[in-house]
Design a protein around this motif. Structure first.
Motif, PDB file in Angstrom:
ATOM      1  N   GLU A  53       0.857  -1.191   0.000  1.00 54.27           N
ATOM      2  CA  GLU A  53       0.000   0.000   0.000  1.00 54.27           C
ATOM      3  C   GLU A  53       0.891   1.239   0.000  1.00 54.27           C
ATOM      4  O   GLU A  53       1.948   1.236   0.638  1.00 54.27           O
ATOM      5  N   ASN A  54       0.442   2.263  -0.686  1.00 59.35           N
ATOM      6  CA  ASN A  54       1.176   3.532  -0.825  1.00 59.35           C
ATOM      7  C   ASN A  54       2.469   3.434  -1.617  1.00 59.35           C
ATOM      8  O   ASN A  54       3.283   4.354  -1.617  1.00 59.35           O
TER       9      ASN A  54
ATOM     10  N   SER B 209       2.021  -0.078  -8.480  1.00 60.08           N
ATOM     11  CA  SER B 209       1.905   1.041  -7.542  1.00 60.08           C
ATOM     12  C   SER B 209       0.528   1.068  -6.908  1.00 60.08           C
ATOM     13  O   SER B 209      -0.420   0.494  -7.432  1.00 60.08           O
ATOM     14  N   SER B 210       0.439   1.794  -5.813  1.00 57.40           N
ATOM     15  CA  SER B 210      -0.847   2.023  -5.160  1.00 57.40           C
ATOM     16  C   SER B 210      -1.580   3.131  -5.934  1.00 57.40           C
ATOM     17  O   SER B 210      -1.034   3.704  -6.853  1.00 57.40           O
TER      18      SER B 210
ATOM     19  N   LYS C  34      -5.669   4.087  -6.769  1.00 53.58           N
ATOM     20  CA  LYS C  34      -6.708   3.591  -7.680  1.00 53.58           C
ATOM     21  C   LYS C  34      -7.039   4.597  -8.769  1.00 53.58           C
ATOM     22  O   LYS C  34      -7.310   4.257  -9.892  1.00 53.58           O
TER      23      LYS C  34
ATOM     24  N   ARG D  89      -1.552  -6.841  -2.921  1.00 57.18           N
ATOM     25  CA  ARG D  89      -1.113  -5.673  -2.146  1.00 57.18           C
ATOM     26  C   ARG D  89      -1.329  -5.881  -0.650  1.00 57.18           C
ATOM     27  O   ARG D  89      -2.392  -6.345  -0.234  1.00 57.18           O
TER      28      ARG D  89
ATOM     29  N   GLY E 204       4.703   7.939  -1.606  1.00 54.48           N
ATOM     30  CA  GLY E 204       3.652   7.526  -0.670  1.00 54.48           C
ATOM     31  C   GLY E 204       3.685   8.275   0.649  1.00 54.48           C
ATOM     32  O   GLY E 204       2.819   8.081   1.504  1.00 54.48           O
TER      33      GLY E 204
END
Ligand code: PLP
Length: 396
Positions: free
Chosen positions: A129-130, A143-144, A146, A161, A192
């Motif tokens: 995440e991030n 990558s994080s 959406k 993830r 992030g």
């Protein structure tokens, strides 16, 4: 600054109203000769600051001699830089490209092919995440975030993830899936929000990867090449990844990307499997070699560590007791100040105070000065930044 109607440029960047025309050391100058302290280094790129004498001499000398030949031919400086990076990282072989996403794209190709060669039909890669690994389809999918992904249609599949510093989450993936080929992470997440992986978790991830025959990929595109006060962030945890990706700071402003890999995995990409027209050109190699040489000569690892501690100490004391500020964190010259809510406006206020910084993830001020920054310049950076933060908080 030109608006859309008056510009020939696509409007895919949210630019500040600032046009630097010259740089020297940690300072940038606009056309009116106003002076700005560079606390961002072109987002972790200008390791040696601006117009470093030795770098300018090396790349202008190289440009006079030879800028580009194809990878169809031998390029001796590639061997030199690969050897230097191998010695520094403890890894064995290098592939050169031009940017962070390209280095990561190569890493993802190796991971997938590695999985397929193990007989895994649909190899999966654990990501975080991030995370931010780039803007190509594969690296964007890894990558994080959406929002960016959905606007381009289907993402590349095959990523699982998990949150950072959550070993249990990885262990439950281990228990559930038999088709994992690799784990990919930034030891310190940059985009992030300067999120630091704990050494103890990194060590455990290393163990899990070894025992499951998963590749461990560290993306040090932003945090590598001396920024943390070590040559590479993984060295803080006392472990070694199987694959390491670098870019940004390696060329001090000249585009370059690199992937380093342990010998057993180097053969996964054979002739014709992967490549780059510009990657590893003599100009970029010279920039890489000179950057590493100057980091050594000018003891910039120690400087990154000392100046980083100076920044953290000053910020923590100046910002104590502000309820809107959640955390001041970082390692070496990779520092973040996390706010409770959106603090994007601070970049503009800092610019008005003659300081370049940026805000990432909408609520984290990011400070990434050149590794050559002096203690006096750090004092100026702190003073300009605190003024900007106080103005922001007063106006909110
Ligand atoms: C950790 C990390 N990986 C990859 C990238 C992508 O690098 P590039 O913009 O050179 O493609 C970035 C860029 O910010 C990054 O911070």
């Amino acid at each position: 600054m030109r608006d859309d109607l008056n510009s020939y440029l696509m409007q895919n960047y949210r630019r500040q109203d600032f046009c630097p025309s010259r740089g020297k050391g940690c300072w940038l100058y606009d056309r009116e000769k106003n002076k700005y302290l560079d606390g961002l280094s072109g987002i972790a790129v200008n390791t040696l600051g601006h117009s470093h004498k030795k770098l300018v001499k090396a790349i202008s000398g190289q440009a006079r001699n030879l800028i580009h030949v194809s990878n169809l031919y031998e390029i001796q400086s590639q061997e030199q830089l690969a050897k230097r990076l191998a010695r520094l990282t403890g890894l064995d072989k290098a592939f050169f490209c031009n940017s962070g996403l390209e280095a990561n794209e190569a890493a993802l190709k190796i991971a997938r092919k590695f999985g397929l060669e193990q007989g895994i039909k649909k190899p999966k890669i654990i990501v975080f995440e991030n995370a931010f690994h780039g803007r190509s389809f594969a690296t964007m999918s890894a990558s994080s975030g959406k929002k960016n992904k959905s606007m381009f249609g289907d993402a590349i599949s095959g990523f699982i993830r998990v949150p950072i510093n959550d070993l249990k989450a990885i262990q439950s993936v281990e228990a559930k899936y038999s088709n994992i080929a690799a784990v990919m992470l930034e030891p310190i997440q940059g985009e992030g929000g300067i999120n630091i992986s704990k050494n103890i978790v990194l060590k455990q991830i290393r163990k899990l990867c070894t025992s499951n025959n998963w590749l461990l990929i560290f993306d040090e595109v932003q945090c590598g090449v001396g920024r943390t006060g070590k040559w590479f962030a993984f060295q803080k945890a006392g472990i070694k990844p199987d694959i390491l990706t670098l870019a940004k700071g390696l060329g001090s402003g000249v585009p370059i990307g690199a992937l380093l890999v342990k010998k057993p995995y180097a053969k996964i990409l054979g002739p014709g499997d992967h490549g780059s027209t510009f990657g590893g050109n003599p100009l970029a190699m010279q920039a890489g070699l000179t950057t590493l040489e100057v980091i050594d000569e000018e003891k910039l690892l120690k400087n990154a560590k000392d100046r980083g501690e100076q920044i953290l100490k000053s910020l923590r004391s100046e910002l104590k007791g502000y309820p809107d500020i959640l955390s001041v964190r970082g390692i070496g010259l990779m520092i973040g100040i996390e706010f409770k809510t959106d603090c994007s406006k601070i970049s503009k206020l800092a610019l008005e105070n003659g300081l370049l910084i940026n805000v990432t993830n909408s609520n984290v001020i990011r400070i990434l000065p050149p590794l050559i920054i002096t203690d006096k310049e750090v004092e100026m950076l702190i003073s300009k930044l605190i003024t900007s933060i106080k103005t922001f908080l007063k106006n909110e």
